[in-house]
Scaffold this active site. Structure first.
Site, PDB file in Angstrom:
ATOM      1  CG  ASP A  64       2.431  -1.876  14.111  1.00  0.00           C
ATOM      2  OD1 ASP A  64       2.649  -1.827  15.335  1.00  0.00           O
ATOM      3  OD2 ASP A  64       1.562  -1.182  13.550  1.00  0.00           O
ATOM      4  CD  GLU A  77       5.586   0.306  17.609  1.00  0.00           C
ATOM      5  OE1 GLU A  77       5.891   1.189  16.806  1.00  0.00           O
ATOM      6  OE2 GLU A  77       4.527   0.330  18.254  1.00  0.00           O
ATOM      7  CG  ASP A  93      -1.970  -0.896  10.055  1.00  0.00           C
ATOM      8  OD1 ASP A  93      -1.794  -0.165  11.046  1.00  0.00           O
ATOM      9  OD2 ASP A  93      -3.101  -1.186   9.619  1.00  0.00           O
TER      10      ASP A  93
END
Lengths: 162, 162
Positions: free
Chosen positions: A11, A71, A143
């Protein structure tokens, strides 16, 4: 559907990139590693990119995943933020592509849907569900939890049982 | 003010990154090299980043510049475009940072102002003025001309005479 796979999940963000390594073996997903690349506010953009690229590269060398899940990004608050986030994504993609990993992208709503059951979930819900789903003994930092969630989405999308 | 310097100048974009190498010696600027990293529409984002990173890296190895000049980005048409442009910027910044180059950023308006005299110049005007200012025998392709313009802005900002 039950092929074993070690997956890197990322991420990306300039100041706090979440990294996770998940393993799917005989249909069961385990978390082998999670971490956050924290970059100090004073570090230059180029310095942050070096750190992200280096830490992801090191994780790939250590765990030899065959693929990376990341993502996709659709909306960001502002153009400068989008450019900065894009550069962090670039450093992550580059680290994976240089080592020949297949790259899979998942939309944020799909990731939240896969892990929490709703596309509008809070970050804290994601961390809680990730911990529950994988039976972790600690709640990962937000995160890292987001990275793990992207990885779980990948395995779910392959129709694997957790 | 008259320190000799070899400068790498880059105008990043996923499908057409402009690269230039300029040398300032005794206050006179020369163009040593220009090129465009053209990536086919079918190439994946990661594939494009690999190519940009590799070609900029190769240019640095060949010409050993001490610094890189790059345009800062303020506005882009859409968020996905900003993310993509950001990733190309990231690959360029990373190639420079990995080799210890100092990085200088210049706003697009400032670059056009420096080369054409107005912040609202067309791409074709930039290419024409870059050719004129450096006495090039050919008009560089637009993306390479933009990179050269960023380099000229750098030297102008140091108060150097062209």
């Amino acid at each position: 559907m039950e092929t074993d796979e070690v997956l890197l999940a990322v991420d990306p963000s300039l100041r706090g990139t979440g990294i996770a390594v998940l393993e799917c073996r005989s249909g069961k997903v385990r978390c082998l590693h999670f971490d956050v690349v924290k970059n100090a506010p004073k570090l230059t953009v180029a310095g942050c990119l070096l750190e992200i690229h280096c830490r992801i590269g090191g994780t790939i060398e250590k765990f030899t995943p065959s693929a990376m899940a990341i993502e996709s990004v659709i909306y960001v608050q502002s153009f400068p933020t989008a450019i900065t986030l894009g550069s962090a994504r670039g450093a992550a993609l580059l680290a994976a592509a240089q080592r020949g990993l297949a790259i899979h992208e998942y939309a944020p709503r799909r990731v939240k849907q896969a892990v929490v059951g709703t596309g509008a979930a809070q970050k804290s819900q994601v961390a809680f569900m990730v911990r529950t789903l994988l039976g972790l003994t600690v709640t990962p930092p937000p995160d890292a939890a987001d990275a793990i969630a992207v990885g779980l989405t990948h395995f779910q999308s392959l129709g694997r049982r957790r």
